[in-house]
Design a protein around this motif. Sequence first.
Motif, PDB file in Angstrom:
ATOM      1  N   PHE A 156       0.780  -1.318  -0.160  1.00  0.00           N
ATOM      2  CA  PHE A 156       0.155  -0.145  -0.068  1.00  0.00           C
ATOM      3  C   PHE A 156       0.768   1.181  -0.090  1.00  0.00           C
ATOM      4  O   PHE A 156       1.898   1.206   0.357  1.00  0.00           O
ATOM      5  N   ALA A 157       0.277   2.384  -0.133  1.00  0.00           N
ATOM      6  CA  ALA A 157       0.813   3.615  -0.479  1.00  0.00           C
ATOM      7  C   ALA A 157      -0.227   4.619   0.091  1.00  0.00           C
ATOM      8  O   ALA A 157      -1.294   4.364   0.030  1.00  0.00           O
ATOM      9  N   SER A 158       0.405   5.914  -0.129  1.00  0.00           N
ATOM     10  CA  SER A 158      -0.691   7.170   0.237  1.00  0.00           C
ATOM     11  C   SER A 158      -1.771   7.311  -0.997  1.00  0.00           C
ATOM     12  O   SER A 158      -1.132   6.963  -1.943  1.00  0.00           O
ATOM     13  N   SER A 159      -2.820   7.834  -0.719  1.00  0.00           N
ATOM     14  CA  SER A 159      -3.522   8.208  -1.900  1.00  0.00           C
ATOM     15  C   SER A 159      -3.121   9.205  -3.158  1.00  0.00           C
ATOM     16  O   SER A 159      -3.670   9.199  -4.033  1.00  0.00           O
ATOM     17  N   ASP A 160      -2.137  10.071  -2.633  1.00  0.00           N
ATOM     18  CA  ASP A 160      -1.673  10.867  -3.642  1.00  0.00           C
ATOM     19  C   ASP A 160      -0.070  10.291  -4.124  1.00  0.00           C
ATOM     20  O   ASP A 160       0.612  11.155  -4.731  1.00  0.00           O
ATOM     21  N   HIS A 161       0.216   9.051  -3.767  1.00  0.00           N
ATOM     22  CA  HIS A 161       1.267   8.520  -4.516  1.00  0.00           C
ATOM     23  C   HIS A 161       1.337   8.424  -5.907  1.00  0.00           C
ATOM     24  O   HIS A 161       0.306   7.984  -6.675  1.00  0.00           O
ATOM     25  N   PRO A 162       2.424   8.659  -6.658  1.00  0.00           N
ATOM     26  CA  PRO A 162       2.569   8.470  -8.056  1.00  0.00           C
ATOM     27  C   PRO A 162       1.921   7.089  -8.338  1.00  0.00           C
ATOM     28  O   PRO A 162       1.363   7.368  -9.811  1.00  0.00           O
ATOM     29  N   LEU A 163       2.004   6.156  -7.806  1.00  0.00           N
ATOM     30  CA  LEU A 163       1.604   4.685  -8.328  1.00  0.00           C
ATOM     31  C   LEU A 163       0.071   4.469  -8.041  1.00  0.00           C
ATOM     32  O   LEU A 163      -0.402   3.563  -8.346  1.00  0.00           O
ATOM     33  N   ARG A 199       2.776  10.471   4.858  1.00  0.00           N
ATOM     34  CA  ARG A 199       3.702  11.865   4.565  1.00  0.00           C
ATOM     35  C   ARG A 199       4.890  12.128   4.013  1.00  0.00           C
ATOM     36  O   ARG A 199       5.552  12.972   3.736  1.00  0.00           O
ATOM     37  N   ALA A 200       5.518  10.685   3.707  1.00  0.00           N
ATOM     38  CA  ALA A 200       7.015  10.764   3.273  1.00  0.00           C
ATOM     39  C   ALA A 200       6.993   9.819   2.028  1.00  0.00           C
ATOM     40  O   ALA A 200       7.905   9.827   1.369  1.00  0.00           O
ATOM     41  N   GLY A 201       5.676   9.712   1.197  1.00  0.00           N
ATOM     42  CA  GLY A 201       5.749   9.057   0.165  1.00  0.00           C
ATOM     43  C   GLY A 201       6.257   7.624  -0.135  1.00  0.00           C
ATOM     44  O   GLY A 201       6.704   7.096  -1.066  1.00  0.00           O
ATOM     45  N   ILE A 208      -4.932  -2.188   7.862  1.00  0.00           N
ATOM     46  CA  ILE A 208      -5.033  -0.932   6.734  1.00  0.00           C
ATOM     47  C   ILE A 208      -6.232  -0.828   5.955  1.00  0.00           C
ATOM     48  O   ILE A 208      -6.707  -0.020   5.327  1.00  0.00           O
ATOM     49  N   ALA A 209      -7.254  -1.921   6.050  1.00  0.00           N
ATOM     50  CA  ALA A 209      -8.258  -2.067   5.385  1.00  0.00           C
ATOM     51  C   ALA A 209      -9.300  -0.859   5.606  1.00  0.00           C
ATOM     52  O   ALA A 209      -9.630  -0.305   4.553  1.00  0.00           O
ATOM     53  N   GLU A 210      -9.447  -0.400   6.816  1.00  0.00           N
ATOM     54  CA  GLU A 210     -10.286   0.616   7.050  1.00  0.00           C
ATOM     55  C   GLU A 210      -9.737   2.032   6.620  1.00  0.00           C
ATOM     56  O   GLU A 210     -10.766   2.892   5.957  1.00  0.00           O
ATOM     57  N   ALA A 211      -8.496   2.216   6.630  1.00  0.00           N
ATOM     58  CA  ALA A 211      -7.880   3.630   6.008  1.00  0.00           C
ATOM     59  C   ALA A 211      -8.238   3.452   4.528  1.00  0.00           C
ATOM     60  O   ALA A 211      -8.222   4.713   3.856  1.00  0.00           O
ATOM     61  N   ILE A 212      -7.785   2.247   3.760  1.00  0.00           N
ATOM     62  CA  ILE A 212      -8.175   2.410   2.466  1.00  0.00           C
ATOM     63  C   ILE A 212      -9.547   2.461   2.165  1.00  0.00           C
ATOM     64  O   ILE A 212      -9.757   3.145   1.189  1.00  0.00           O
ATOM     65  N   ASP A 213     -10.403   1.835   2.586  1.00  0.00           N
ATOM     66  CA  ASP A 213     -11.909   2.254   2.524  1.00  0.00           C
ATOM     67  C   ASP A 213     -12.291   3.708   2.637  1.00  0.00           C
ATOM     68  O   ASP A 213     -13.061   4.341   1.779  1.00  0.00           O
ATOM     69  N   ARG A 214     -11.445   4.328   3.519  1.00  0.00           N
ATOM     70  CA  ARG A 214     -11.626   5.783   3.828  1.00  0.00           C
ATOM     71  C   ARG A 214     -11.196   6.576   2.731  1.00  0.00           C
ATOM     72  O   ARG A 214     -11.326   7.879   2.725  1.00  0.00           O
ATOM     73  N   GLY A 215     -10.219   6.232   1.799  1.00  0.00           N
ATOM     74  CA  GLY A 215      -9.684   6.744   0.922  1.00  0.00           C
ATOM     75  C   GLY A 215      -8.313   7.466   1.361  1.00  0.00           C
ATOM     76  O   GLY A 215      -7.513   8.186   0.630  1.00  0.00           O
ATOM     77  N   GLU A 216      -7.795   7.044   2.541  1.00  0.00           N
ATOM     78  CA  GLU A 216      -6.638   7.774   3.270  1.00  0.00           C
ATOM     79  C   GLU A 216      -5.255   7.057   2.657  1.00  0.00           C
ATOM     80  O   GLU A 216      -4.368   7.318   2.437  1.00  0.00           O
ATOM     81  N   VAL A 221      -4.161   3.608  -0.353  1.00  0.00           N
ATOM     82  CA  VAL A 221      -4.599   2.962  -1.513  1.00  0.00           C
ATOM     83  C   VAL A 221      -3.622   1.717  -1.522  1.00  0.00           C
ATOM     84  O   VAL A 221      -2.569   1.275  -1.356  1.00  0.00           O
ATOM     85  N   GLN A 222      -4.423   0.599  -1.771  1.00  0.00           N
ATOM     86  CA  GLN A 222      -3.770  -0.659  -1.861  1.00  0.00           C
ATOM     87  C   GLN A 222      -3.096  -0.879  -3.375  1.00  0.00           C
ATOM     88  O   GLN A 222      -3.952  -0.782  -4.437  1.00  0.00           O
ATOM     89  N   LEU A 223      -1.976  -0.992  -3.291  1.00  0.00           N
ATOM     90  CA  LEU A 223      -1.329  -1.244  -4.748  1.00  0.00           C
ATOM     91  C   LEU A 223      -1.641  -2.442  -5.562  1.00  0.00           C
ATOM     92  O   LEU A 223      -1.813  -3.591  -4.881  1.00  0.00           O
TER      93      LEU A 223
END
Length: 319
Positions: free
Chosen positions: A165-172, A231-233, A243-251, A253-255
């Motif tokens: 997983f990564a952040s929702s704004d990660h390039p991937l 916060r650090a990409g 991490i499932a709940e944070a992914i469901d909230r859009g915070e 993303v599962q790659l």
Amino acid sequence: MLLVSTVARVGTLHRAAEEMAVTQPAVSKMMQDIEDMLGVRIFDRQPRGLVPTEIGYFVVNYADQVLADQERFLRGLGNLKRGGYGALSIGAIMATAPDILPAAMAELKRRRPLMTIRLSTTTSDELLRGLEKNEIDLVIGRLTEARHHAIFDVEPLSIENLWVFASSDHPLAGRTEVSLAEMEAYPWVLQQQTSPMRQVIDRSFAEAGLPSLDNLVETTSIFATLQLVRRAGMISVLPHTIIAEAIDRGELVQLPFRLDNPLEPYGIIRRRGEPLSANAEDFAQIVRDFVKAEPAQLSGNAPSFDQRHQLPMRIEQMD
């Protein structure tokens, strides 16, 4: 035992004397008496200080176990004298934190409200070191070394479904397919090399013919991992339960990359040939009952990336 353990930890007789509030000559005399009594040299003097000999490591390990037993005894006795139910020291891996552990702890406290519980949540290798030294009564985790099969008993419970997983704004983020080679170009945050979950990642890169990750941060902290991803990409891998709940909230993303799970099931681990205390056995039974009551949640059959997003998935075979 206290002297042996202290010298092994601090490395010099002078520092041991300061910590134990006695004179250095007294410490030297006590150490000499211990070595004479045992008939072995426990420490060698080296430039960096006193280092245990080969036999000395065995003596130090025994001393640590005795002190840990004494600490647990005194803690439990104090609790009982106050009208409680004694004490219990539990170790658990991260995958149990969102569901099994809170439910089991809540039920245990309901049954034994005045019991003192010490909880350690880290990687299996670290927890098993504590279990071997008698610092922990019971571990929910998995074996990490071949020798563990000879000194521990394991009762399998469930598996960890690992998500990259990564952040929702990660390039991937938002990609329909991602390769290991593409992810290798970004910084990662992972557990230390001795942890089973880290070994999954290292094997994946090795089998893909890629170099070992060197742009990474190592930590056993879930909080630090999540913050570095947000916060650090950075990219990371954690059990889906975390991490499932944070992914469901859009915070987060599962790659779209699945690690075929080569991890052994985690389970209840105890020292072989040693009966559990009443408190530890009660906790173990609560965990068994919870896992049995929630098979769908704990079976490891969490929805994969393509099931969640109806997108193609790249699958790397691990075997």
